[in-house]
Design a protein around this motif. Structure first.
Motif, PDB file in Angstrom:
ATOM      1  N   THR A  37       0.847  -1.191   0.000  1.00 21.98           N
ATOM      2  CA  THR A  37       0.000   0.000   0.000  1.00 21.98           C
ATOM      3  C   THR A  37       0.885   1.244   0.000  1.00 21.98           C
ATOM      4  OG1 THR A  37      -0.134   0.392   2.393  1.00 21.98           O
ATOM      5  CG2 THR A  37      -1.597  -1.302   1.471  1.00 21.98           C
ATOM      6  N   LEU A  38       0.266   2.400  -0.085  1.00 22.70           N
ATOM      7  CA  LEU A  38       1.037   3.646  -0.049  1.00 22.70           C
ATOM      8  C   LEU A  38       1.711   3.884   1.300  1.00 22.70           C
ATOM      9  CD1 LEU A  38      -1.262   6.091  -2.056  1.00 22.70           C
ATOM     10  CD2 LEU A  38       0.767   4.852  -2.854  1.00 22.70           C
ATOM     11  N   ARG A 118      13.375   4.327  -9.857  1.00 24.80           N
ATOM     12  CA  ARG A 118      12.193   3.547  -9.533  1.00 24.80           C
ATOM     13  C   ARG A 118      12.434   2.078  -9.868  1.00 24.80           C
ATOM     14  NH1 ARG A 118      11.358   8.438  -8.426  1.00 24.80           N
ATOM     15  NH2 ARG A 118       9.269   9.373  -8.386  1.00 24.80           N
ATOM     16  N   GLY A 124       2.668  -3.160 -12.204  1.00 27.61           N
ATOM     17  CA  GLY A 124       2.519  -1.726 -12.005  1.00 27.61           C
ATOM     18  C   GLY A 124       2.898  -1.195 -10.637  1.00 27.61           C
ATOM     19  N   VAL A 125       3.335  -2.065  -9.714  1.00 21.55           N
ATOM     20  CA  VAL A 125       3.807  -1.577  -8.418  1.00 21.55           C
ATOM     21  C   VAL A 125       5.035  -0.709  -8.650  1.00 21.55           C
ATOM     22  CG1 VAL A 125       4.733  -2.210  -6.163  1.00 21.55           C
ATOM     23  CG2 VAL A 125       2.910  -3.579  -7.183  1.00 21.55           C
ATOM     24  N   GLU A 169       5.398   4.259  -4.257  1.00 21.87           N
ATOM     25  CA  GLU A 169       4.769   5.290  -5.077  1.00 21.87           C
ATOM     26  C   GLU A 169       3.415   4.811  -5.611  1.00 21.87           C
ATOM     27  OE1 GLU A 169       6.595   8.538  -7.907  1.00 21.87           O
ATOM     28  OE2 GLU A 169       6.776   6.549  -8.830  1.00 21.87           O
ATOM     29  N   HIS A 170       3.314   3.502  -5.865  1.00 15.88           N
ATOM     30  CA  HIS A 170       2.041   2.916  -6.290  1.00 15.88           C
ATOM     31  C   HIS A 170       1.980   1.484  -5.782  1.00 15.88           C
ATOM     32  CE1 HIS A 170      -1.620   2.455  -8.594  1.00 15.88           C
ATOM     33  NE2 HIS A 170      -1.154   1.317  -9.082  1.00 15.88           N
TER      34      HIS A 170
END
Length: 199
Positions: A37-38, A118, A124-125, A169-170
């Protein structure tokens, strides 16, 4: 124009875990998958949107000042962890002993990838890298429980090989075996860096 450039460097997740309580121990608990999670990894004592400032930023803040949490995760390289173990005379270092969130395999000199890079999963994480995670004495205490007398060797052996701190970040699902792609800032190195560090 995008500010972050996807690269051909990829890494496989070989270990996932979280530290339930720093007060009790730095030791992490392993997991096969994590629903990120964030706020970081569920159950991770380093998680949350903010944190009290520590020794890493003592030149900027009085210790204990509430600041943005860019240290939700501790990401290490399997190759660097193995090199640290070899230098210490150990067969291996269990990632749990050093409070790891992730261990990845495949990116050379991982501890020194550019800040703001990143790590992106195929699902997509997005994990944003903050800075190098400097070695401290606490992993040594955990190592001493497994190999008495060798814990004191950890801090010097892990210099330049302790991995990085990072924040989410995601979110999404991460699983051991997932592949992460390294994205790096698309900007030149600041030409005054050497002079700034000397000041």
């Amino acid at each position: 124009m995008p500010a972050l450039k996807p690269t051909s460097f990829t890494a496989k997740i070989t270990w996932l875990g979280h530290v339930p309580s720093r007060e009790a121990s730095l030791r992490a608990v392993a997991a096969e998958s994590v629903d990120v999670t964030l706020d970081g990894f569920p159950g991770e004592d380093h998680g949350g949107p903010t944190r009290p400032s520590c020794v890493r930023v003592r030149s900027q803040y009085t210790p204990g000042t509430e600041i943005r949490n860019t240290r939700q995760l501790s990401i290490l390289s399997a190759e660097e962890l193995a090199a640290t173990a070899t230098e210490m005379g150990l067969e291996r270092i269990d990632p749990a002993w050093v409070g790891a969130s992730l261990v990845i395999e495949g990116i050379p000199n991982f501890t020194h990838v550019p800040p703001a890079s990143r790590l992106m999963s195929e699902s997509g994480v997005g994990l944003a890298i903050d800075i190098e995670n400097r070695p401290c004495i606490y992993p040594g205490k955990e190592i001493d429980e497994e190999a008495q007398g060798l814990g004191k060797l950890y801090k010097p052996a892990a210099k330049g090989r302790r991995g990085v701190t990072a924040w989410v970040e995601h979110g999404g699902l991460l699983v051991v075996g997932d592949v992460l792609t390294l994205h790096v800032p698309d900007q030149p190195v600041w030409p005054h860096l050497e002079a700034a560090r000397a000041g």
